[in-house]
Motif scaffolding. Sequence first.
Motif, PDB file in Angstrom:
ATOM      1  N   ILE A 179      17.792   5.037  10.878  1.00 14.02           N
ATOM      2  CA  ILE A 179      16.917   3.858  10.727  1.00 14.02           C
ATOM      3  C   ILE A 179      15.450   4.246  10.956  1.00 14.02           C
ATOM      4  O   ILE A 179      14.551   3.791  10.257  1.00 14.02           O
ATOM      5  N   ILE A 180      15.231   5.118  11.944  1.00 13.04           N
ATOM      6  CA  ILE A 180      13.852   5.560  12.228  1.00 13.04           C
ATOM      7  C   ILE A 180      13.314   6.367  11.043  1.00 13.04           C
ATOM      8  O   ILE A 180      12.181   6.147  10.586  1.00 13.04           O
ATOM      9  N   ALA A 181      14.139   7.283  10.522  1.00  9.53           N
ATOM     10  CA  ALA A 181      13.680   8.104   9.380  1.00  9.53           C
ATOM     11  C   ALA A 181      13.350   7.208   8.190  1.00  9.53           C
ATOM     12  O   ALA A 181      12.309   7.379   7.537  1.00  9.53           O
ATOM     13  N   ASP A 182      14.199   6.226   7.928  1.00  9.07           N
ATOM     14  CA  ASP A 182      13.944   5.304   6.804  1.00  9.07           C
ATOM     15  C   ASP A 182      12.641   4.535   7.017  1.00  9.07           C
ATOM     16  O   ASP A 182      11.856   4.350   6.099  1.00  9.07           O
ATOM     17  N   LYS A 183      12.430   4.100   8.251  1.00  8.94           N
ATOM     18  CA  LYS A 183      11.190   3.364   8.576  1.00  8.94           C
ATOM     19  C   LYS A 183       9.969   4.256   8.345  1.00  8.94           C
ATOM     20  O   LYS A 183       8.957   3.827   7.767  1.00  8.94           O
ATOM     21  N   LEU A 184      10.057   5.495   8.790  1.00 11.73           N
ATOM     22  CA  LEU A 184       8.904   6.401   8.652  1.00 11.73           C
ATOM     23  C   LEU A 184       8.600   6.690   7.174  1.00 11.73           C
ATOM     24  O   LEU A 184       7.442   6.833   6.791  1.00 11.73           O
ATOM     25  N   CYS A 185       9.654   6.756   6.365  1.00 11.58           N
ATOM     26  CA  CYS A 185       9.432   6.974   4.915  1.00 11.58           C
ATOM     27  C   CYS A 185       8.832   5.715   4.291  1.00 11.58           C
ATOM     28  O   CYS A 185       7.852   5.778   3.557  1.00 11.58           O
ATOM     29  N   ARG A 186       9.438   4.584   4.608  1.00  8.74           N
ATOM     30  CA  ARG A 186       9.069   3.315   3.947  1.00  8.74           C
ATOM     31  C   ARG A 186       7.696   2.807   4.399  1.00  8.74           C
ATOM     32  O   ARG A 186       6.828   2.511   3.586  1.00  8.74           O
ATOM     33  N   GLU A 187       7.495   2.762   5.717  1.00 10.21           N
ATOM     34  CA  GLU A 187       6.265   2.139   6.223  1.00 10.21           C
ATOM     35  C   GLU A 187       5.120   3.127   6.411  1.00 10.21           C
ATOM     36  O   GLU A 187       3.962   2.743   6.419  1.00 10.21           O
ATOM     37  N   LEU A 209       5.899   8.983   5.223  1.00 10.34           N
ATOM     38  CA  LEU A 209       6.221  10.350   5.642  1.00 10.34           C
ATOM     39  C   LEU A 209       7.462  10.774   4.875  1.00 10.34           C
ATOM     40  O   LEU A 209       8.271   9.920   4.489  1.00 10.34           O
ATOM     41  N   SER A 210       7.632  12.097   4.670  1.00 10.03           N
ATOM     42  CA  SER A 210       8.923  12.477   4.085  1.00 10.03           C
ATOM     43  C   SER A 210       9.756  13.165   5.147  1.00 10.03           C
ATOM     44  O   SER A 210       9.585  14.356   5.391  1.00 10.03           O
ATOM     45  N   VAL A 211      10.565  12.366   5.815  1.00  8.24           N
ATOM     46  CA  VAL A 211      11.446  12.889   6.859  1.00  8.24           C
ATOM     47  C   VAL A 211      12.872  12.390   6.632  1.00  8.24           C
ATOM     48  O   VAL A 211      13.076  11.336   6.018  1.00  8.24           O
ATOM     49  N   THR A 212      13.803  13.144   7.158  1.00  7.67           N
ATOM     50  CA  THR A 212      15.194  12.691   7.153  1.00  7.67           C
ATOM     51  C   THR A 212      15.612  12.510   8.614  1.00  7.67           C
ATOM     52  O   THR A 212      14.864  12.895   9.526  1.00  7.67           O
ATOM     53  N   ALA A 213      16.800  11.964   8.797  1.00  4.04           N
ATOM     54  CA  ALA A 213      17.282  11.735  10.169  1.00  4.04           C
ATOM     55  C   ALA A 213      17.292  13.039  10.974  1.00  4.04           C
ATOM     56  O   ALA A 213      17.074  13.036  12.191  1.00  4.04           O
ATOM     57  N   ASP A 214      17.500  14.162  10.302  1.00  2.00           N
ATOM     58  CA  ASP A 214      17.540  15.454  11.009  1.00  2.00           C
ATOM     59  C   ASP A 214      16.197  15.839  11.619  1.00  2.00           C
ATOM     60  O   ASP A 214      16.122  16.703  12.493  1.00  2.00           O
ATOM     61  N   ASP A 215      15.127  15.241  11.100  1.00  2.00           N
ATOM     62  CA  ASP A 215      13.781  15.587  11.593  1.00  2.00           C
ATOM     63  C   ASP A 215      13.318  14.659  12.708  1.00  2.00           C
ATOM     64  O   ASP A 215      12.161  14.721  13.136  1.00  2.00           O
ATOM     65  N   VAL A 216      14.203  13.779  13.169  1.00  2.00           N
ATOM     66  CA  VAL A 216      13.846  12.756  14.162  1.00  2.00           C
ATOM     67  C   VAL A 216      14.572  13.041  15.477  1.00  2.00           C
ATOM     68  O   VAL A 216      15.748  13.401  15.468  1.00  2.00           O
TER      69      VAL A 216
END
Length: 378
Positions: free
Chosen positions: A74-82, A85-92
Amino acid sequence: MVSVRMASIHESTTMKISAMAKRLSASGQDIIDMGVGEPDFDTPKHIIEAGCRSIQMGETRYAPTAGIPELRKIIADKLCRENQLSVTADDVAVTPGAKMAVFAAIQALLDEGDECLLIGPSWVSYEPCVAFAGGSVAWGRVDEDFMPSNLAEGISSKTRLIIVNSPSNPTGSVFDRKVLEEISDLAVDHDLYVISDEIYEKIIYDHQHISPGSLAGMEDRTVTINGFSKAYAMTGWRLGYLAGPKEVMKWVTRLLSHSVSQATTFVQRAGVAAMQGPQDEVAKMVAEFKARRDLLVKGLTDLGIECSVPGGAFYAFPNVSELGGGDAFTDRLLKEAQIAATPGSAFGPYGADYVRLSYATSQGRISQALKRIEKITK
Ligand code: PMP
Ligand code: GLU
């Protein structure tokens, strides 16, 4: 008795003032607490319920160090959407509070003898975290609106890291795209890392929040930090997170595995509810903070106290150089007006002429505070 490194670190001034204000209030004094930066709202009900449900379901065991998969996603999706950033859950990685994320990121990025550039008055915990890593701080200048000015002057051959905190604690300043692009150009030109502490992202008025990690050339050199304390009034739950380049996150997670292990399992479930649930309470809190900001800044200005209009966070940072300077005026506020505040010097050398007033308190209390300030400054 203790290591030299530990002995060089001061207690957090914000935490100290918070404890003192509570102590004085408990002893019966009518203290107006404008010291600590902590929302005075309750955590929204649906978040509390999610945390309680999780405990009742028996989610009381260890979870993975970097966080429960659902929350990381959910955090990775938020960071991409809002935040673009280009991150995946693995980068969080999820942490017990954003403060631990700040600590871990700094430990992962700095070597003994490295320098970290802080921009003007900066939050109290950055410098000690740099000192824990064996590094030192250089202070970048700001103009009268707390915007960076000639930051390049603060960069030396030892500089490795710049910390950006927009909206800012303590000044409330918000950096626009142009300012952030100047910082990112410096980072790229000098091959520096940037930590972007975005804990006040949601508490912003008439400005747009921009994440430095979304700018050209910044993806592989930015660690983005955020948390739940401010936006969701969850200070005591202790929940934050960071996202960054894979190599950095690998070491951050290792540090977490040997220190805190993980953020509390059922608190992470509350975090899922905070991010996935209705956001209307956030909007309500921000609207109220804005009304308080307007009341406080106008009141101070009417009293002849110079105060730039903060674009975010919940702090006013008036210049009190004509009232004896930050330390002396903070002292007078407490002794003569029973107002707890934080001296600007707690935020580094460029803060000395200022006092930080947190407006995470009701409009009624702010009006009372203004009357008391008028009395002691007339
Ligand atoms: N960064 C800044 C700028 C802050 O003001 C705070 C407030 N405590 C934090 C990080 C840490 O927040 P927390 O640990 O409560 O998530
Ligand atoms: N960040 C808040 C403040 O500056 C809370 C205290 C702290 O964590 O330092 O007052």
